[in-house]
Design a protein around this motif. Structure first.
Motif, PDB file in Angstrom:
ATOM      1  N   MET A   1       0.842  -1.486  -0.241  1.00  0.00           N
ATOM      2  CA  MET A   1      -0.065  -0.054  -0.143  1.00  0.00           C
ATOM      3  C   MET A   1       0.857   1.120   0.050  1.00  0.00           C
ATOM      4  SD  MET A   1      -2.591   0.675   2.929  1.00  0.00           S
ATOM      5  CE  MET A   1      -3.906  -0.076   2.457  1.00  0.00           C
ATOM      6  N   THR A   2       1.307   1.915  -0.904  1.00  0.00           N
ATOM      7  CA  THR A   2       1.789   3.282  -1.150  1.00  0.00           C
ATOM      8  C   THR A   2       1.308   4.232  -0.315  1.00  0.00           C
ATOM      9  OG1 THR A   2       0.849   3.848  -3.193  1.00  0.00           O
ATOM     10  CG2 THR A   2       2.226   2.408  -3.800  1.00  0.00           C
ATOM     11  N   SER A   3      -0.185   4.090   0.087  1.00  0.00           N
ATOM     12  CA  SER A   3      -0.228   5.232   0.960  1.00  0.00           C
ATOM     13  C   SER A   3       0.689   5.533   2.569  1.00  0.00           C
ATOM     14  CB  SER A   3      -1.292   5.981   0.661  1.00  0.00           C
ATOM     15  OG  SER A   3      -2.156   5.048   1.601  1.00  0.00           O
ATOM     16  N   TYR A   4       1.133   4.518   2.643  1.00  0.00           N
ATOM     17  CA  TYR A   4       2.046   4.348   3.997  1.00  0.00           C
ATOM     18  C   TYR A   4       3.158   4.017   3.939  1.00  0.00           C
ATOM     19  CZ  TYR A   4      -3.092   3.163   5.084  1.00  0.00           C
ATOM     20  OH  TYR A   4      -4.202   3.097   5.416  1.00  0.00           O
ATOM     21  N   GLY A   5       3.564   4.854   3.045  1.00  0.00           N
ATOM     22  CA  GLY A   5       5.535   4.975   3.004  1.00  0.00           C
ATOM     23  C   GLY A   5       6.149   3.882   3.139  1.00  0.00           C
ATOM     24  N   GLY A   6       7.146   4.253   3.233  1.00  0.00           N
ATOM     25  CA  GLY A   6       7.553   2.626   3.030  1.00  0.00           C
ATOM     26  C   GLY A   6       8.091   1.195   4.136  1.00  0.00           C
ATOM     27  N   TYR A   7       7.842   2.205   5.628  1.00  0.00           N
ATOM     28  CA  TYR A   7       7.162   1.389   6.040  1.00  0.00           C
ATOM     29  C   TYR A   7       5.810  -0.109   5.876  1.00  0.00           C
ATOM     30  CZ  TYR A   7       3.524   3.681   8.296  1.00  0.00           C
ATOM     31  OH  TYR A   7       2.445   3.995   8.892  1.00  0.00           O
ATOM     32  N   LEU A  44      -7.053  -5.919   9.759  1.00  0.00           N
ATOM     33  CA  LEU A  44      -6.157  -5.306  10.361  1.00  0.00           C
ATOM     34  C   LEU A  44      -6.396  -4.398  10.763  1.00  0.00           C
ATOM     35  CD1 LEU A  44      -3.458  -6.616  11.555  1.00  0.00           C
ATOM     36  CD2 LEU A  44      -2.342  -5.532   9.663  1.00  0.00           C
ATOM     37  N   ARG A  45      -6.200  -3.747  11.807  1.00  0.00           N
ATOM     38  CA  ARG A  45      -7.207  -2.776  12.098  1.00  0.00           C
ATOM     39  C   ARG A  45      -5.827  -1.861  13.031  1.00  0.00           C
ATOM     40  NH1 ARG A  45     -11.591  -0.505  14.873  1.00  0.00           N
ATOM     41  NH2 ARG A  45     -11.382   1.783  15.343  1.00  0.00           N
ATOM     42  N   PRO A  46      -5.549  -0.583  12.677  1.00  0.00           N
ATOM     43  CA  PRO A  46      -4.350   0.183  13.750  1.00  0.00           C
ATOM     44  C   PRO A  46      -4.830   0.662  14.734  1.00  0.00           C
ATOM     45  CG  PRO A  46      -5.069   1.577  11.744  1.00  0.00           C
ATOM     46  CD  PRO A  46      -5.958  -0.081  11.243  1.00  0.00           C
ATOM     47  N   ASP A  67     -15.087   0.525  18.510  1.00  0.00           N
ATOM     48  CA  ASP A  67     -16.184   1.498  18.113  1.00  0.00           C
ATOM     49  C   ASP A  67     -17.394   0.567  17.390  1.00  0.00           C
ATOM     50  OD1 ASP A  67     -14.245   3.627  18.306  1.00  0.00           O
ATOM     51  OD2 ASP A  67     -13.471   3.530  16.667  1.00  0.00           O
ATOM     52  N   GLY A  68     -17.614  -0.514  17.897  1.00  0.00           N
ATOM     53  CA  GLY A  68     -18.477  -1.354  17.747  1.00  0.00           C
ATOM     54  C   GLY A  68     -18.670  -2.399  16.818  1.00  0.00           C
ATOM     55  N   VAL A  69     -16.772  -2.956  15.624  1.00  0.00           N
ATOM     56  CA  VAL A  69     -16.904  -3.476  15.009  1.00  0.00           C
ATOM     57  C   VAL A  69     -15.997  -4.202  15.485  1.00  0.00           C
ATOM     58  CG1 VAL A  69     -15.597  -3.864  13.108  1.00  0.00           C
ATOM     59  CG2 VAL A  69     -16.547  -1.268  13.822  1.00  0.00           C
ATOM     60  N   PRO A  70     -16.528  -5.306  15.538  1.00  0.00           N
ATOM     61  CA  PRO A  70     -15.405  -6.835  16.195  1.00  0.00           C
ATOM     62  C   PRO A  70     -13.506  -6.772  15.248  1.00  0.00           C
ATOM     63  CG  PRO A  70     -17.358  -7.735  15.545  1.00  0.00           C
ATOM     64  CD  PRO A  70     -17.284  -6.111  15.028  1.00  0.00           C
ATOM     65  N   VAL A  71     -13.166  -7.230  16.497  1.00  0.00           N
ATOM     66  CA  VAL A  71     -12.161  -7.103  15.881  1.00  0.00           C
ATOM     67  C   VAL A  71     -10.499  -8.143  16.405  1.00  0.00           C
ATOM     68  CG1 VAL A  71     -11.305  -5.473  17.558  1.00  0.00           C
ATOM     69  CG2 VAL A  71      -9.767  -5.360  15.619  1.00  0.00           C
ATOM     70  N   THR A  72     -10.772  -8.347  15.687  1.00  0.00           N
ATOM     71  CA  THR A  72      -9.133  -9.159  16.307  1.00  0.00           C
ATOM     72  C   THR A  72      -7.681  -8.888  15.544  1.00  0.00           C
ATOM     73  OG1 THR A  72     -10.577 -11.244  15.530  1.00  0.00           O
ATOM     74  CG2 THR A  72      -8.214 -12.005  15.586  1.00  0.00           C
ATOM     75  N   HIS A  73      -6.968  -8.864  14.459  1.00  0.00           N
ATOM     76  CA  HIS A  73      -6.090  -8.514  14.601  1.00  0.00           C
ATOM     77  C   HIS A  73      -5.744  -6.722  14.010  1.00  0.00           C
ATOM     78  CE1 HIS A  73      -6.601 -12.237  11.457  1.00  0.00           C
ATOM     79  NE2 HIS A  73      -5.948 -12.502  12.786  1.00  0.00           N
ATOM     80  N   VAL A  74      -4.650  -6.944  15.478  1.00  0.00           N
ATOM     81  CA  VAL A  74      -4.068  -5.088  15.585  1.00  0.00           C
ATOM     82  C   VAL A  74      -3.306  -5.111  15.118  1.00  0.00           C
ATOM     83  CG1 VAL A  74      -6.266  -5.183  16.883  1.00  0.00           C
ATOM     84  CG2 VAL A  74      -3.791  -5.819  17.889  1.00  0.00           C
ATOM     85  N   THR A  75      -2.383  -3.662  14.681  1.00  0.00           N
ATOM     86  CA  THR A  75      -1.375  -3.788  14.232  1.00  0.00           C
ATOM     87  C   THR A  75      -0.724  -1.977  15.393  1.00  0.00           C
ATOM     88  OG1 THR A  75       0.669  -3.168  13.327  1.00  0.00           O
ATOM     89  CG2 THR A  75      -1.626  -1.987  12.687  1.00  0.00           C
ATOM     90  N   LEU A  76      -0.179  -2.050  16.468  1.00  0.00           N
ATOM     91  CA  LEU A  76      -0.024  -0.864  16.451  1.00  0.00           C
ATOM     92  C   LEU A  76       1.590  -0.152  17.272  1.00  0.00           C
ATOM     93  CD1 LEU A  76       0.043  -2.014  21.482  1.00  0.00           C
ATOM     94  CD2 LEU A  76      -0.405  -3.708  18.754  1.00  0.00           C
ATOM     95  N   ASN A 154       4.575   8.921  15.342  1.00  0.00           N
ATOM     96  CA  ASN A 154       3.131   9.060  15.343  1.00  0.00           C
ATOM     97  C   ASN A 154       2.565   9.462  14.425  1.00  0.00           C
ATOM     98  OD1 ASN A 154       5.207  11.464  16.556  1.00  0.00           O
ATOM     99  ND2 ASN A 154       5.954  11.765  15.086  1.00  0.00           N
ATOM    100  N   TYR A 155       2.794   8.709  12.865  1.00  0.00           N
ATOM    101  CA  TYR A 155       2.046   8.301  11.839  1.00  0.00           C
ATOM    102  C   TYR A 155       0.773   7.829  11.799  1.00  0.00           C
ATOM    103  CZ  TYR A 155      -0.206   7.183   7.108  1.00  0.00           C
ATOM    104  OH  TYR A 155      -0.609   7.073   6.435  1.00  0.00           O
ATOM    105  N   HIS A 156       1.059   6.355  12.603  1.00  0.00           N
ATOM    106  CA  HIS A 156       0.267   4.928  13.260  1.00  0.00           C
ATOM    107  C   HIS A 156      -0.278   5.954  14.457  1.00  0.00           C
ATOM    108  CE1 HIS A 156      -0.962   1.616  15.070  1.00  0.00           C
ATOM    109  NE2 HIS A 156      -1.075   2.196  15.633  1.00  0.00           N
ATOM    110  N   LEU A 157      -0.509   7.094  15.441  1.00  0.00           N
ATOM    111  CA  LEU A 157      -1.511   6.937  16.254  1.00  0.00           C
ATOM    112  C   LEU A 157      -2.251   8.028  15.559  1.00  0.00           C
ATOM    113  CD1 LEU A 157       1.292   8.631  19.247  1.00  0.00           C
ATOM    114  CD2 LEU A 157      -0.184   6.271  18.969  1.00  0.00           C
ATOM    115  N   LEU A 158      -1.809   8.741  14.065  1.00  0.00           N
ATOM    116  CA  LEU A 158      -2.801   9.803  13.377  1.00  0.00           C
ATOM    117  C   LEU A 158      -3.380   8.272  12.602  1.00  0.00           C
ATOM    118  CD1 LEU A 158      -0.973  12.502  11.650  1.00  0.00           C
ATOM    119  CD2 LEU A 158      -2.615  12.773  14.025  1.00  0.00           C
TER     120      LEU A 158
END
Length: 269
Positions: A1-7, A44-46, A67-76, A154-158
């Motif tokens: 996904m190019t919009s998230y930069g190199g990482y 995958l939810r940030p 936020d009322g949405v079921p979630v299992t996979h996360v990145t932090l 910083n990007y992740h928190l945003l």
């Protein structure tokens, strides 16, 4: 996904490869003959750690939700405050400034080098699965890596904030991501001139509600393209529905594929 930069060029690992974090794309899952139990298994939810600490569990189906949405996979992301090593796992206390959560890193006895131990004060990105045991929440890490550029923090928190607002404020203001077809309001601040907006709206009119919801998301998303995992996170649609709706948009000449067949961007007029 190019919009998230190199990482995160691999769309948070959903396209496989060494940066995969253990998550597979829809095409990879299909090739193995497995069926997804629900959309929460794909997205995958940030998140921030506070969101994890505050996340609610539905006792009806034992699903964790944010936020009322079921979630299992996360990145932090966060800074290691302490490490507790053991024979079969390392337990990290990770702090991102909003809270602290335990991260379980399970050690492969046959390949211990695949589970390197990180020292306190190291900033990490974690990919993992939410777990609860005796009422205590933790994250089982499928992959962890050190952060080399603090801008990633910083990007992740945003980004986590953006997802949260899209699922809460966006739904309240616009009637939900899946409503679609919200007229001229969809094109506010989109960069389209009045004539182009009308032309796009005419092409979009015969498309399904799902296709309109995806177009709305892509129209307001930053960057050069959005992977199917992000589209799923924002719209709540299954990968099958997204692929079908994306085909409609492609046929209408409204979007185009970028780095792969599961990443799309708006085609400028």
């Amino acid at each position: 996904m190019t919009s998230y930069g190199g990482y995160a060029r691999t769309g948070y690992g959903t396209q496989g490869g060494e940066d995969g974090g253990g998550f597979m794309s829809a095409s990879q899952q299909g090739s193995q003959g497995g069926e997804r139990k629900s959309n929460k298994d794909d997205a995958l939810r940030p998140v921030t750690i506070k969101q994890l600490v505050d996340c609610k569990e539905s006792y009806k189906d034992a699903e964790l939700s944010i936020d009322g949405v079921p979630v299992t996979h996360v990145t932090l992301v966060g800074q290691v405050r302490s490490v507790t090593p053991a024979t079969i796992n390392n337990t990290y206390r990770l702090d991102d400034g909003t809270g602290i959560v335990e991260i379980k890193q399970w050690i492969d006895a046959e390949n211990p080098d695949k589970s390197p131990r990180f020292a306190p004060d190291t900033y990490l990105r974690v990919f993992g699965h939410l777990r609860t045991f005796n009422g205590k929440l933790s994250v089982n890490a499928s992959r962890m890596r050190p952060i080399e550029d603090f801008n990633e923090v910083n990007y992740h928190l945003l980004e986590a904030t953006y997802v949260h607002l899209s699922l809460t404020k966006g739904a309240a203001a616009g009637g939900g991501q899946q409503q679609g077809g919200d007229g001229d309001g969809m094109f506010v601040d989109s960069g389209y001139g009045a004539g182009d907006a009308r032309a796009v709206q005419a092409r979009l009119a015969p498309c399904s509600r799902n296709a309109q919801a995806i177009f709305k998301f892509l129209l307001n998303a930053a960057g050069d393209g959005q992977h199917i995992s992000q589209v799923s996170s924002f719209t709540g649609l299954s990968n099958k529905d997204i692929m079908s709706a994306a085909e409609e948009l492609l046929n209408e000449g409204l979007v185009y594929t970028t780095e792969d067949d599961e990443t799309w961007a708006i085609l400028e007029m």
